[in-house]
Design an enzyme around this catalytic site. Sequence first.
Site, PDB file in Angstrom:
ATOM      1  N   ASP A  34       0.853  -1.180   0.000  1.00 28.87           N
ATOM      2  CA  ASP A  34       0.000   0.000   0.000  1.00 28.87           C
ATOM      3  C   ASP A  34       0.896   1.239   0.000  1.00 28.87           C
ATOM      4  OD1 ASP A  34      -1.750   2.095   0.577  1.00 28.87           O
ATOM      5  OD2 ASP A  34      -3.002   0.882   1.900  1.00 28.87           O
ATOM      6  N   HIS A  35       0.846   1.998  -1.077  1.00 30.76           N
ATOM      7  CA  HIS A  35       1.747   3.143  -1.207  1.00 30.76           C
ATOM      8  C   HIS A  35       1.420   4.258  -0.222  1.00 30.76           C
ATOM      9  CE1 HIS A  35       5.141   4.663  -3.292  1.00 30.76           C
ATOM     10  NE2 HIS A  35       4.887   4.070  -4.461  1.00 30.76           N
ATOM     11  N   ARG A  36       0.282   4.176   0.472  1.00 32.79           N
ATOM     12  CA  ARG A  36      -0.059   5.198   1.459  1.00 32.79           C
ATOM     13  C   ARG A  36       0.784   5.079   2.727  1.00 32.79           C
ATOM     14  NH1 ARG A  36      -6.362   4.074   2.036  1.00 32.79           N
ATOM     15  NH2 ARG A  36      -5.452   1.967   2.135  1.00 32.79           N
ATOM     16  N   CYS A  79       3.994   3.695   2.943  1.00 36.26           N
ATOM     17  CA  CYS A  79       5.432   3.814   2.751  1.00 36.26           C
ATOM     18  C   CYS A  79       5.753   4.102   1.293  1.00 36.26           C
ATOM     19  CB  CYS A  79       6.159   2.543   3.202  1.00 36.26           C
ATOM     20  SG  CYS A  79       5.856   1.108   2.147  1.00 36.26           S
TER      21      CYS A  79
END
Length: 476
Positions: free
Chosen positions: A446-448, A450
């Site tokens: 999940d790019h949110r 890291c």
Amino acid sequence: MSAEMQVFLLPDLGEGLTEAELVNWLVAVGDEIRVDQPIAEVETAKSMVEVPSPYAGIVAVLHGEAGQTLDVGKPLISVAPVGASLAAEPEPVEEEVSEAAAVAAAAETYRTEEKAGSGNVLIGYGTSGGGEARRTRPRKVSAGSAVAVTSEPDFAELSLSRTRIPGKLSAVISPLVRKMARDHGVSLDAVPGSGESGLILRRDIEAAIGGATRETAPVEVPAVVQPSSGVQDARTGLTVASRTPVRGIRKAVAANMTRSRSEIPEATVWVDVDATALLEMRGELKKRDPHGAPGLLAFIARFVTAGLKKFPELNTRIVTAEDAAGGEMQEIIAFDGINLGFAAQTDRGLVVPSVRNAHLLSARELDAEIRRLTAVARDGKATPTELASGSFTLNNYGVFGVDGSAAIINYPEVAMLGVGRIIDKPWVVDGQLAVRKVTELTLAFDHRVCDGETAAGFLRYVADAIESPGTVLADL
């Protein structure tokens, strides 16, 4: 013992689910049962579980047949006092008891659990350690009641005297009603209930939304595949061969994957890894202890838990809450520990049991727990806690003979590591071409929570551990 018939409503089996499929009855009308005796097998979206009775007495009515889908909070079984004589043609209590009464009876059970803070929904469900006020006023027998006893109490009527705790809970019990209100932004505190004791029913929410309609009974869809009747598909022009209801695990998987893809901005990184050294190390261990050497997945799991300690951002969860201004705010929740889930394919579908506190276990202990959980999951006996408590998932899709996968993250987790098949490949070792045992690691994250640097760092750590297991194990 109370002289009234006790109606046990299908509980939320600790999973936040709203329905379950009745697989098999373990008792029959007329049987005498005891408290905590299993009475039915039900299949939820997570597992197959045995539901125990919170009451002792004589089985009066079984509310449903094998294959039916029952809503949480609806009658499952009616139990009469010992000594009651059953009528030859018992009428279903669901027809005698109003919806408000049936739902209200569930209120006290749910509140008892909330006050006790217990998660033990299945074993000892509904039993109480403290004294509770009970109605002692005798009642009249209603016509057509399911059982008859000499004292002639009214078995059909359920108590509504304790359906609300002022200032604590809204007078609504049905999870479906709560969901409808939440989906349409309706505040339950502002809705007047039309049921007894102010109980909020579905029609009240519909009225609040602005399109009040009368409730209709849900149509049960058979669990079996429906054969085609020669109907032609309008889009393709092909004859429809069959129709299969999406239910149980398949329904849960579909909903979870859809939510994951719609909410999580995922990214994927991957790397090829030389696993020759790890295979050789395990081979040596197997020579010394043929039956006690941990499997490859257990070693990789140990590397994963060590990697998550170094890169804890991947062992988190994002939650959305309401801020002081009434808008939405997001928080990243970090955990003190790791519950390592692993994907397991079963006859009932894909499930993800999790090894709780995996960071505290050795590779040998991880191996034993993975084997145990795999066995209970395939038997359909895994508990809701075992199937819904993971904080990170390890997926060994190499068992299916594939190298990589664009995996969908197991919502609400934020990352998943996949391991592909191990095959012979040409590999450069010390400047020379050699044949090595190579696998592919794929990390979806999940790019949110890291950036790519963190994800790549974790992936590289696990890859290095597989390529040089002796060096890493010395530090664990």
